[in-house]
Design a protein around this motif. Sequence first.
Motif, PDB file in Angstrom:
ATOM      1  N   ASN A 337      -0.954 -20.946 -22.255  1.00  0.00           N
ATOM      2  CA  ASN A 337      -1.690 -21.796 -23.195  1.00  0.00           C
ATOM      3  C   ASN A 337      -0.777 -22.478 -24.201  1.00  0.00           C
ATOM      4  O   ASN A 337      -0.908 -23.680 -24.462  1.00  0.00           O
ATOM      5  CB  ASN A 337      -2.756 -20.976 -23.931  1.00  0.00           C
ATOM      6  N   LEU A 338       0.166 -21.736 -24.768  1.00  0.00           N
ATOM      7  CA  LEU A 338       1.026 -22.320 -25.793  1.00  0.00           C
ATOM      8  C   LEU A 338       2.054 -23.291 -25.213  1.00  0.00           C
ATOM      9  O   LEU A 338       2.531 -24.184 -25.919  1.00  0.00           O
ATOM     10  CB  LEU A 338       1.750 -21.216 -26.574  1.00  0.00           C
ATOM     11  N   MET A 339       2.388 -23.143 -23.943  1.00  0.00           N
ATOM     12  CA  MET A 339       3.374 -24.041 -23.338  1.00  0.00           C
ATOM     13  C   MET A 339       2.738 -25.299 -22.742  1.00  0.00           C
ATOM     14  O   MET A 339       3.425 -26.111 -22.134  1.00  0.00           O
ATOM     15  CB  MET A 339       4.181 -23.312 -22.268  1.00  0.00           C
ATOM     16  N   GLY A 340       1.402 -25.452 -22.908  1.00  0.00           N
ATOM     17  CA  GLY A 340       0.795 -26.732 -22.539  1.00  0.00           C
ATOM     18  C   GLY A 340      -0.356 -26.705 -21.560  1.00  0.00           C
ATOM     19  O   GLY A 340      -0.925 -27.744 -21.246  1.00  0.00           O
ATOM     20  N   ARG A 341      -0.716 -25.551 -21.019  1.00  0.00           N
ATOM     21  CA  ARG A 341      -1.859 -25.440 -20.090  1.00  0.00           C
ATOM     22  C   ARG A 341      -1.755 -26.425 -18.928  1.00  0.00           C
ATOM     23  O   ARG A 341      -2.751 -27.026 -18.514  1.00  0.00           O
ATOM     24  CB  ARG A 341      -3.188 -25.669 -20.837  1.00  0.00           C
ATOM     25  N   ASN A 342      -0.556 -26.613 -18.399  1.00  0.00           N
ATOM     26  CA  ASN A 342      -0.368 -27.517 -17.264  1.00  0.00           C
ATOM     27  C   ASN A 342       0.495 -26.846 -16.205  1.00  0.00           C
ATOM     28  O   ASN A 342       0.771 -25.638 -16.290  1.00  0.00           O
ATOM     29  CB  ASN A 342       0.256 -28.838 -17.727  1.00  0.00           C
ATOM     30  N   TYR A 343       0.905 -27.617 -15.209  1.00  0.00           N
ATOM     31  CA  TYR A 343       1.682 -27.042 -14.112  1.00  0.00           C
ATOM     32  C   TYR A 343       2.989 -26.430 -14.610  1.00  0.00           C
ATOM     33  O   TYR A 343       3.345 -25.313 -14.213  1.00  0.00           O
ATOM     34  CB  TYR A 343       1.974 -28.122 -13.067  1.00  0.00           C
ATOM     35  N   ASP A 344       3.702 -27.156 -15.469  1.00  0.00           N
ATOM     36  CA  ASP A 344       4.969 -26.634 -15.996  1.00  0.00           C
ATOM     37  C   ASP A 344       4.752 -25.325 -16.745  1.00  0.00           C
ATOM     38  O   ASP A 344       5.555 -24.392 -16.654  1.00  0.00           O
ATOM     39  CB  ASP A 344       5.613 -27.659 -16.932  1.00  0.00           C
ATOM     40  N   ALA A 345       3.658 -25.252 -17.497  1.00  0.00           N
ATOM     41  CA  ALA A 345       3.337 -24.042 -18.254  1.00  0.00           C
ATOM     42  C   ALA A 345       3.072 -22.863 -17.317  1.00  0.00           C
ATOM     43  O   ALA A 345       3.462 -21.723 -17.598  1.00  0.00           O
ATOM     44  CB  ALA A 345       2.131 -24.289 -19.154  1.00  0.00           C
ATOM     45  N   ALA A 346       2.408 -23.123 -16.192  1.00  0.00           N
ATOM     46  CA  ALA A 346       2.123 -22.066 -15.220  1.00  0.00           C
ATOM     47  C   ALA A 346       3.415 -21.544 -14.591  1.00  0.00           C
ATOM     48  O   ALA A 346       3.589 -20.328 -14.392  1.00  0.00           O
ATOM     49  CB  ALA A 346       1.190 -22.588 -14.133  1.00  0.00           C
ATOM     50  N   VAL A 347       4.338 -22.454 -14.286  1.00  0.00           N
ATOM     51  CA  VAL A 347       5.626 -22.037 -13.724  1.00  0.00           C
ATOM     52  C   VAL A 347       6.402 -21.217 -14.754  1.00  0.00           C
ATOM     53  O   VAL A 347       7.024 -20.200 -14.424  1.00  0.00           O
ATOM     54  CB  VAL A 347       6.448 -23.263 -13.273  1.00  0.00           C
ATOM     55  N   MET A 348       6.354 -21.630 -16.025  1.00  0.00           N
ATOM     56  CA  MET A 348       7.037 -20.874 -17.077  1.00  0.00           C
ATOM     57  C   MET A 348       6.388 -19.504 -17.289  1.00  0.00           C
ATOM     58  O   MET A 348       7.076 -18.528 -17.613  1.00  0.00           O
ATOM     59  CB  MET A 348       7.049 -21.674 -18.379  1.00  0.00           C
ATOM     60  N   ALA A 349       5.072 -19.425 -17.107  1.00  0.00           N
ATOM     61  CA  ALA A 349       4.388 -18.128 -17.206  1.00  0.00           C
ATOM     62  C   ALA A 349       4.899 -17.179 -16.131  1.00  0.00           C
ATOM     63  O   ALA A 349       5.129 -15.992 -16.386  1.00  0.00           O
ATOM     64  CB  ALA A 349       2.882 -18.319 -17.077  1.00  0.00           C
ATOM     65  N   ALA A 350       5.099 -17.717 -14.923  1.00  0.00           N
ATOM     66  CA  ALA A 350       5.662 -16.901 -13.842  1.00  0.00           C
ATOM     67  C   ALA A 350       7.078 -16.463 -14.188  1.00  0.00           C
ATOM     68  O   ALA A 350       7.455 -15.307 -13.999  1.00  0.00           O
ATOM     69  CB  ALA A 350       5.661 -17.703 -12.535  1.00  0.00           C
ATOM     70  N   GLY A 351       7.861 -17.402 -14.723  1.00  0.00           N
ATOM     71  CA  GLY A 351       9.220 -17.070 -15.118  1.00  0.00           C
ATOM     72  C   GLY A 351       9.271 -16.063 -16.241  1.00  0.00           C
ATOM     73  O   GLY A 351      10.145 -15.193 -16.278  1.00  0.00           O
ATOM     74  N   VAL A 370       7.609 -19.800  -6.874  1.00  0.00           N
ATOM     75  CA  VAL A 370       6.417 -20.616  -7.122  1.00  0.00           C
ATOM     76  C   VAL A 370       6.667 -22.071  -6.725  1.00  0.00           C
ATOM     77  O   VAL A 370       5.837 -22.708  -6.056  1.00  0.00           O
ATOM     78  CB  VAL A 370       5.997 -20.523  -8.606  1.00  0.00           C
ATOM     79  N   CYS A 371       7.822 -22.596  -7.128  1.00  0.00           N
ATOM     80  CA  CYS A 371       8.120 -24.007  -6.856  1.00  0.00           C
ATOM     81  C   CYS A 371       8.371 -24.278  -5.374  1.00  0.00           C
ATOM     82  O   CYS A 371       8.129 -25.389  -4.889  1.00  0.00           O
ATOM     83  CB  CYS A 371       9.322 -24.455  -7.694  1.00  0.00           C
ATOM     84  N   ASP A 372       8.867 -23.277  -4.643  1.00  0.00           N
ATOM     85  CA  ASP A 372       9.028 -23.430  -3.193  1.00  0.00           C
ATOM     86  C   ASP A 372       7.677 -23.656  -2.516  1.00  0.00           C
ATOM     87  O   ASP A 372       7.570 -24.381  -1.526  1.00  0.00           O
ATOM     88  CB  ASP A 372       9.713 -22.196  -2.595  1.00  0.00           C
ATOM     89  N   LYS A 373       6.627 -23.045  -3.072  1.00  0.00           N
ATOM     90  CA  LYS A 373       5.291 -23.183  -2.501  1.00  0.00           C
ATOM     91  C   LYS A 373       4.629 -24.490  -2.941  1.00  0.00           C
ATOM     92  O   LYS A 373       3.889 -25.112  -2.166  1.00  0.00           O
ATOM     93  CB  LYS A 373       4.413 -22.003  -2.915  1.00  0.00           C
ATOM     94  N   PHE A 374       4.901 -24.905  -4.174  1.00  0.00           N
ATOM     95  CA  PHE A 374       4.247 -26.095  -4.716  1.00  0.00           C
ATOM     96  C   PHE A 374       5.286 -27.211  -4.905  1.00  0.00           C
ATOM     97  O   PHE A 374       5.779 -27.747  -3.925  1.00  0.00           O
ATOM     98  CB  PHE A 374       3.532 -25.741  -6.023  1.00  0.00           C
ATOM     99  N   VAL A 375       5.596 -27.563  -6.148  1.00  0.00           N
ATOM    100  CA  VAL A 375       6.609 -28.598  -6.412  1.00  0.00           C
ATOM    101  C   VAL A 375       7.521 -28.123  -7.543  1.00  0.00           C
ATOM    102  O   VAL A 375       7.175 -27.207  -8.295  1.00  0.00           O
ATOM    103  CB  VAL A 375       5.972 -29.951  -6.799  1.00  0.00           C
ATOM    104  N   TYR A 376       8.676 -28.764  -7.655  1.00  0.00           N
ATOM    105  CA  TYR A 376       9.680 -28.381  -8.643  1.00  0.00           C
ATOM    106  C   TYR A 376       9.209 -28.701 -10.066  1.00  0.00           C
ATOM    107  O   TYR A 376       8.554 -29.715 -10.302  1.00  0.00           O
ATOM    108  CB  TYR A 376      10.977 -29.131  -8.353  1.00  0.00           C
ATOM    109  N   SER A 377       9.559 -27.825 -11.015  1.00  0.00           N
ATOM    110  CA  SER A 377       9.254 -28.056 -12.424  1.00  0.00           C
ATOM    111  C   SER A 377      10.566 -28.174 -13.193  1.00  0.00           C
ATOM    112  O   SER A 377      11.213 -27.176 -13.495  1.00  0.00           O
ATOM    113  CB  SER A 377       8.418 -26.905 -13.004  1.00  0.00           C
ATOM    114  N   LYS A 378      10.944 -29.399 -13.486  1.00  0.00           N
ATOM    115  CA  LYS A 378      12.200 -29.660 -14.197  1.00  0.00           C
ATOM    116  C   LYS A 378      12.202 -29.007 -15.579  1.00  0.00           C
ATOM    117  O   LYS A 378      13.202 -28.426 -16.020  1.00  0.00           O
ATOM    118  CB  LYS A 378      12.394 -31.169 -14.325  1.00  0.00           C
ATOM    119  N   LEU A 379      11.064 -29.086 -16.268  1.00  0.00           N
ATOM    120  CA  LEU A 379      10.960 -28.548 -17.618  1.00  0.00           C
ATOM    121  C   LEU A 379      11.122 -27.028 -17.632  1.00  0.00           C
ATOM    122  O   LEU A 379      11.838 -26.474 -18.479  1.00  0.00           O
ATOM    123  CB  LEU A 379       9.611 -28.936 -18.239  1.00  0.00           C
ATOM    124  N   ALA A 380      10.471 -26.342 -16.696  1.00  0.00           N
ATOM    125  CA  ALA A 380      10.548 -24.885 -16.650  1.00  0.00           C
ATOM    126  C   ALA A 380      11.980 -24.405 -16.403  1.00  0.00           C
ATOM    127  O   ALA A 380      12.450 -23.458 -17.042  1.00  0.00           O
ATOM    128  CB  ALA A 380       9.617 -24.353 -15.559  1.00  0.00           C
TER     129      ALA A 380
END
Length: 407
Positions: A337-351, A370-380
């Motif tokens: 939630n605090l990192m933006g409630r978006n895809y990048d935030a979900a990847v960071m939650a996993a990290g 996670v990114c191997d299954k979906f798409v790369y998150s540059k921000l995370a």
Amino acid sequence: MEMGISLNIYQTTGFAIIILLIGRFLRKKVSFFQKFAIPAPVIGGLIFAIINTTLRMTGTLNIEFDSTLQEFFMVLFFTSIGFNASIMVLKKGGKKVVIFLGVAVLLCILQNAVAVGLSGVVGMDPKLALMTGSTPMTGGHGTAAAMAKEVEGAGIQGAEAMAIAAATFGLIAGSLMGGPVGNWLITKNNLLTEKLKEQRGDPDVDESLIKEEKLPLDGGRIAMALFMLLIAIGVGTYLTNLLNYLLKLVMPLGKFPIYIGPIIVGIILRNVSEGKKNFVPIEEVQVIGDAALNVFLAMALMSVRLWELAAVAGPMVVLLLGQALLMVLFAMLITYNLMGRNYDAAVMAAGHCGFGLGATPNGVANMDSVCDKFVYSKLAFFVIPIVGGMFIDLFNVFIITFFLNIV
């Protein structure tokens, strides 16, 4: 009749290096160790600790080590952490780096609060229970072994064995939890579709902050790095003594660990050096710090008294399960939630699961999965290494010290 062997300061150090090299060899050969990013000194050290415990419990052989240099390597490692804390990097990293640092600091505080809170439930000394808090979880094996030494010094047996066991549990649990957490957040909230529809692309980030630059071997820079570390240690121990004197005026039983002063001096030298002066070779400082950590861990882990875990095994399981539950809930409700409630935030939650229960490499491995299954998150992949590699250990040391002084 039990035989006894006593290794002096030189023999202990040499033996620790052998243990470390064995760990490196096994890490290359065993996929389990690679998958969960178990450090080489942890592998070799714990294997020997198990052998040593067996020999001791069967009355076959009692091995004693001289731990004189163990503290030196520990202080050397923590001093290098101070040199990692760059105000310039924090400013250039941007808003997301600052926010995630705050999130990571909040997790450290909650991990210790949960440990202290559950200590009353399981009937354990709160200082001992803290060896399952942010000390081994966010801190990993290095912080665990160092802080446990302080607790053992206060007369609480079993702290070192518990901290090392908790750190090992954290590495594995964090690696197992991160992928499912990220996957659940992305699929439940349909974040992949949103990510693919973004027209603006990934936010601009200064990737030079995490880029590894290959520098030629330079004896002068290596020597200067060692000199800076030793100066920080020498001056810093005086600062530790001063801080302890001032602390006792308000908290008679309070005490800062010996490396607090060197860390602070390291921070000052790093930030004074940055810019035009740049007289501190940071890359070489980090290399020396990493080497010191490896030797310190090998020395600490090979002498861990695993037999002391028997008395606290049951309560420790409750404490560790509490930390695992906290991490899952925190990643899904706070980090996301605090990192933006978006895809990048979900990847960071996993990290954050891997990073908050184990180490930065485990967090990166979770994000890779996670990114191997979906798409790369540059921000995370920008935020997690900066906070995990440069800042959180510094904040964590002060948080743990605070908790140890108030419980």
